[in-house]
Design a protein around this motif. Sequence first.
Motif, PDB file in Angstrom:
ATOM      1  N   UNK A 117     -72.249  47.563   2.494  1.00 14.27           N
ATOM      2  CA  UNK A 117     -72.236  47.165   3.906  1.00 14.27           C
ATOM      3  C   UNK A 117     -73.625  47.286   4.524  1.00 14.27           C
ATOM      4  N   UNK A 118     -74.361  48.356   4.152  1.00 19.94           N
ATOM      5  CA  UNK A 118     -75.725  48.522   4.675  1.00 19.94           C
ATOM      6  C   UNK A 118     -76.615  47.375   4.209  1.00 19.94           C
ATOM      7  N   UNK A 119     -76.532  47.015   2.932  1.00 20.77           N
ATOM      8  CA  UNK A 119     -77.343  45.919   2.409  1.00 20.77           C
ATOM      9  C   UNK A 119     -76.974  44.591   3.072  1.00 20.77           C
ATOM     10  N   UNK A 120     -75.660  44.378   3.302  1.00 19.80           N
ATOM     11  CA  UNK A 120     -75.220  43.145   3.956  1.00 19.80           C
ATOM     12  C   UNK A 120     -75.761  43.062   5.383  1.00 19.80           C
ATOM     13  N   UNK A 121     -75.797  44.193   6.101  1.00 24.01           N
ATOM     14  CA  UNK A 121     -76.321  44.207   7.464  1.00 24.01           C
ATOM     15  C   UNK A 121     -77.827  44.025   7.473  1.00 24.01           C
ATOM     16  N   UNK A 122     -78.541  44.764   6.630  1.00 24.71           N
ATOM     17  CA  UNK A 122     -80.000  44.711   6.604  1.00 24.71           C
ATOM     18  C   UNK A 122     -80.494  43.335   6.162  1.00 24.71           C
ATOM     19  N   UNK A 123     -79.790  42.691   5.235  1.00 24.95           N
ATOM     20  CA  UNK A 123     -80.219  41.396   4.730  1.00 24.95           C
ATOM     21  C   UNK A 123     -79.698  40.212   5.517  1.00 24.95           C
ATOM     22  N   UNK A 124     -78.945  40.453   6.610  1.00 29.57           N
ATOM     23  CA  UNK A 124     -78.455  39.355   7.436  1.00 29.57           C
ATOM     24  C   UNK A 124     -77.170  38.732   6.948  1.00 29.57           C
ATOM     25  N   UNK A 125     -76.651  39.179   5.807  1.00 26.99           N
ATOM     26  CA  UNK A 125     -75.392  38.628   5.289  1.00 26.99           C
ATOM     27  C   UNK A 125     -74.246  38.917   6.259  1.00 26.99           C
ATOM     28  N   UNK A 126     -74.254  40.119   6.838  1.00 24.52           N
ATOM     29  CA  UNK A 126     -73.173  40.507   7.736  1.00 24.52           C
ATOM     30  C   UNK A 126     -73.077  39.598   8.940  1.00 24.52           C
ATOM     31  N   UNK A 127     -74.206  39.410   9.673  1.00 25.88           N
ATOM     32  CA  UNK A 127     -74.156  38.582  10.878  1.00 25.88           C
ATOM     33  C   UNK A 127     -73.915  37.120  10.540  1.00 25.88           C
ATOM     34  N   UNK A 128     -74.434  36.655   9.405  1.00 30.98           N
ATOM     35  CA  UNK A 128     -74.310  35.234   9.054  1.00 30.98           C
ATOM     36  C   UNK A 128     -72.907  34.871   8.586  1.00 30.98           C
ATOM     37  N   UNK A 129     -72.185  35.823   7.925  1.00 24.67           N
ATOM     38  CA  UNK A 129     -70.917  35.444   7.296  1.00 24.67           C
ATOM     39  C   UNK A 129     -69.747  36.372   7.626  1.00 24.67           C
ATOM     40  N   UNK A 130     -70.005  37.642   7.982  1.00 24.19           N
ATOM     41  CA  UNK A 130     -68.895  38.592   8.149  1.00 24.19           C
ATOM     42  C   UNK A 130     -68.518  38.801   9.606  1.00 24.19           C
ATOM     43  N   UNK A 131     -69.516  39.031  10.491  1.00 19.38           N
ATOM     44  CA  UNK A 131     -69.207  39.262  11.908  1.00 19.38           C
ATOM     45  C   UNK A 131     -70.159  38.439  12.789  1.00 19.38           C
ATOM     46  N   UNK A 132     -70.130  37.095  12.684  1.00 14.56           N
ATOM     47  CA  UNK A 132     -71.078  36.274  13.450  1.00 14.56           C
ATOM     48  C   UNK A 132     -70.862  36.317  14.955  1.00 14.56           C
ATOM     49  N   UNK A 133     -69.670  36.692  15.408  1.00 14.43           N
ATOM     50  CA  UNK A 133     -69.379  36.698  16.846  1.00 14.43           C
ATOM     51  C   UNK A 133     -69.540  38.071  17.469  1.00 14.43           C
ATOM     52  N   UNK A 134     -70.007  39.065  16.703  1.00 19.46           N
ATOM     53  CA  UNK A 134     -70.160  40.428  17.234  1.00 19.46           C
ATOM     54  C   UNK A 134     -71.639  40.655  17.504  1.00 19.46           C
ATOM     55  N   UNK A 135     -72.089  40.284  18.685  1.00 21.22           N
ATOM     56  CA  UNK A 135     -73.500  40.478  19.036  1.00 21.22           C
ATOM     57  C   UNK A 135     -73.650  41.773  19.830  1.00 21.22           C
ATOM     58  N   UNK A 136     -74.763  42.485  19.634  1.00 21.03           N
ATOM     59  CA  UNK A 136     -75.009  43.721  20.361  1.00 21.03           C
ATOM     60  C   UNK A 136     -74.432  44.921  19.652  1.00 21.03           C
ATOM     61  N   UNK A 184     -74.531  48.942  13.527  1.00 20.59           N
ATOM     62  CA  UNK A 184     -73.996  49.004  12.163  1.00 20.59           C
ATOM     63  C   UNK A 184     -75.019  49.600  11.197  1.00 20.59           C
ATOM     64  N   UNK A 185     -76.325  49.331  11.434  1.00 18.86           N
ATOM     65  CA  UNK A 185     -77.336  49.849  10.516  1.00 18.86           C
ATOM     66  C   UNK A 185     -77.357  51.374  10.524  1.00 18.86           C
ATOM     67  N   UNK A 186     -77.526  52.059  11.691  1.00 20.90           N
ATOM     68  CA  UNK A 186     -77.485  53.536  11.657  1.00 20.90           C
ATOM     69  C   UNK A 186     -76.134  54.069  11.207  1.00 20.90           C
ATOM     70  N   UNK A 187     -75.037  53.348  11.542  1.00 15.14           N
ATOM     71  CA  UNK A 187     -73.716  53.814  11.123  1.00 15.14           C
ATOM     72  C   UNK A 187     -73.578  53.780   9.608  1.00 15.14           C
TER      73      UNK A 187
END
Length: 790
Positions: free
Chosen positions: A250-269, A274-277
């Motif tokens: 999950x950390x790698x997906x968030x840091x590399x942009x995979x999370x925002x691009x494909x997993x949670x694109x509508x969760x801004x802010x 997610x990174x510190x979590x």
Amino acid sequence: MTNLIRHSAHPFLHAFMVRNLFFLVLFLCVSAYAQSEQQAASTPPVLLDDAFKQQTIGLSLDLFEDKTAKLTLDDIRSPRVAQQFKRSTHAVPNFGYTSSAYWVRFTLQDKRSSKNSVSWSPLYLTLAAAVTDRAEFWCQNHKDDIVLHQQAGDHVPLADWPLHNREPVFEIDKAVHTCWLRVSSGASLQLPLILRSQNVYMDDRIADTAVQALYFGALLVMIAYNGLLAVSTRSAAYGSYTMFLLSFGLFQATLGGIGYAYLWPDVMGVADYFIPAFIAMVGIFSIGFAIVLLDLHKLSPRWYRLGLFLQAFYALMFLIIWFMPYAIAVRTVLSMSPLWFAFILGSALTVANQGVRVAKIYLAAWSVFSVGTVILVAQRSGFLPANAFTVNTQQIGSVIEFLLLSFALSDRIKTLQNSLLSTQKDLLESIKAESAAQTQAFQAQAVASQAKAESLLAKAQTETQHAYNQALQIQAELARQGTELAQKEADYTKEQLQQADKMASLGQLVASVTHEINTPIGAISSSGSSITEALGDVIQQLPPLLQQLDPATSTLLVELLQQANLPKAAISSREERVIIKRATEQLEAAGLEQARQKASFLVGFNVQNDIDKYLPLLQHPQAEQIQQAARNLGNAMGNARNVNVAVERVTKIVKALKSFSHFNIGIEKIEANLTEGMETVLTIYQGQTKVGVEVVRNYEDMPPLNCYPDELNQVWTNLIHNALHAMNHEGVLTIGIRKENDCAVVSVGDSGCGIPEEIRGKIFDVFFTTKPAGVGSGLGLDIVKKIIEK
């Protein structure tokens, strides 16, 4: 802590640390040399010629810090502000954590011979910092007119991005002269800007997609495999390792942009946190895994106490970071990173110095990951070139690390098994010795009792009849005690045989379930290989093909590929032939050659109702290459779905086995559903019934029954096992559950040979069996009868 590491170091570890220190000094020297080489001359433009492919443009930038973060493009273009821009002296400008907005200005000097022709290809500017909040991009032409305005970042809706990518990418599709980029971020602000030609960008995009798919696919397989082992074995080591893999993924997906691009694109802010979590989760579970794997509670209490302190800190941070400013949350979580790294390294060194092999493997795994992280930081800082290796070196290091950690975990489990077998052997010898001692005591007691009886008998011969009667009573009491002792020994022997019968049944079930799990795992392995082969073919075929396609044809090809992910209704072979025949007639009417082959191609993607829409693909000069590339991608997607189906099947089997293996003789009755219990047992026997056996279920709706459900599962197991054996695993197995007055009636029938009339009266006798020696114990139906009576 320094003394602890120094005194626990192994000679080969001394060499390891000295070598790393040498590379660190060399790295700093190269960095200083690169800084000294920067010149104070005017900022050069980015030169575009016919040989241009890609360039990191950090040294061609002018920078301006907007401390108010409120200036507009008109303000920036004003002469007063334009003169305040300063030339960048770093290949990758890095501003750290800041509340300011930074403006970037650069100039393009286009000397390409085809820039004014229709075939002029666009450029792509990549901001390789996926966690950037907002990046706005403007360009003007030679007439100072703004002709381009785009925006991206994880505080910008994904639909507003110019390109759907895991990192902000801006498309320069017009002839421009000067460009501005405004960047702001709550994370550490850095500007790794790379300008690419269209061909290079498409090749890099395909390669990056393949690498990310392989990396996260491998990570998901490892999570699923170790998760199943954690559930089936109830092992804390496998559980903590699975959670560590999940949190790091999950950390790698968030840091590399995979999370925002494909997993949670509508969760801004909220996604900023997610990174510190996930960093906190990695800290919690990596420390927990180290404690269990290295057995720090026994082998190094000091490191064990430090690990508990760090786990408590990360757990507390996971709870409170949601209420803190993002920059403070990240810095606070990262503040413990040196102590966390010291714990990982120091604990491994301490245990490795004690000769524990698993600690050496564990230390090697983290060393590989650390080297990969250093290379990635050097590449992001501009000291190493950006290529497929340096960009993905941390992911490569993490995969190698996880494989080594898996080896370490397997080695630890093997060591524990050997220790358990040794302990079990010692326990059996102790039981045998204790049993021999008890036997001697019983024999001594019997001898003493016999002597006492003879003494009393002799005395009775000389005394009165009353004394004689007392002696007879004593003798009767002794006989009763002997009978009770013999009965207890017989009951103990019977109980042991019953337990042996239960363990034999469980062994057969485990063998069946192992075979059943191997089938979907084989499907996963086969599908994974097919995905790898298909992606390899696509990577070779797709880039040159896309270069030959116009935008409309490329868009139509993408729409066709998207059909492969849509659910397809199941049809028979006959229906499919009718559909293909109808499509062939349409294509022949359109004048296409090899119409049946192309009709099969369209039906495979379920677009037979839109033939006119996709007809340009079949009429294109590169039609064969288009069909081949589309088939390869379709096969990869289909195999990915096969992997999902296989994982669901394994999960169902493991869930049933877990429910069945939770055998606990209840002291009190509880309410349970008979149908659910029967289905659990049938799931365990699925491997023995799916070929040659038809299972007929005659179930009526039943209210919950007040019973002992675990013991009833043993009843269903014995009856189904006998039924399958009676019909040699071929025939019809009929299961009935119905309500009759206030009773529940359960029946298990088979189409086997039946029970001969002459032995029907003996089937519930203990030790009676018709099976060959070594196959049946003769206890199954006796156990069934006693459970039902209970």
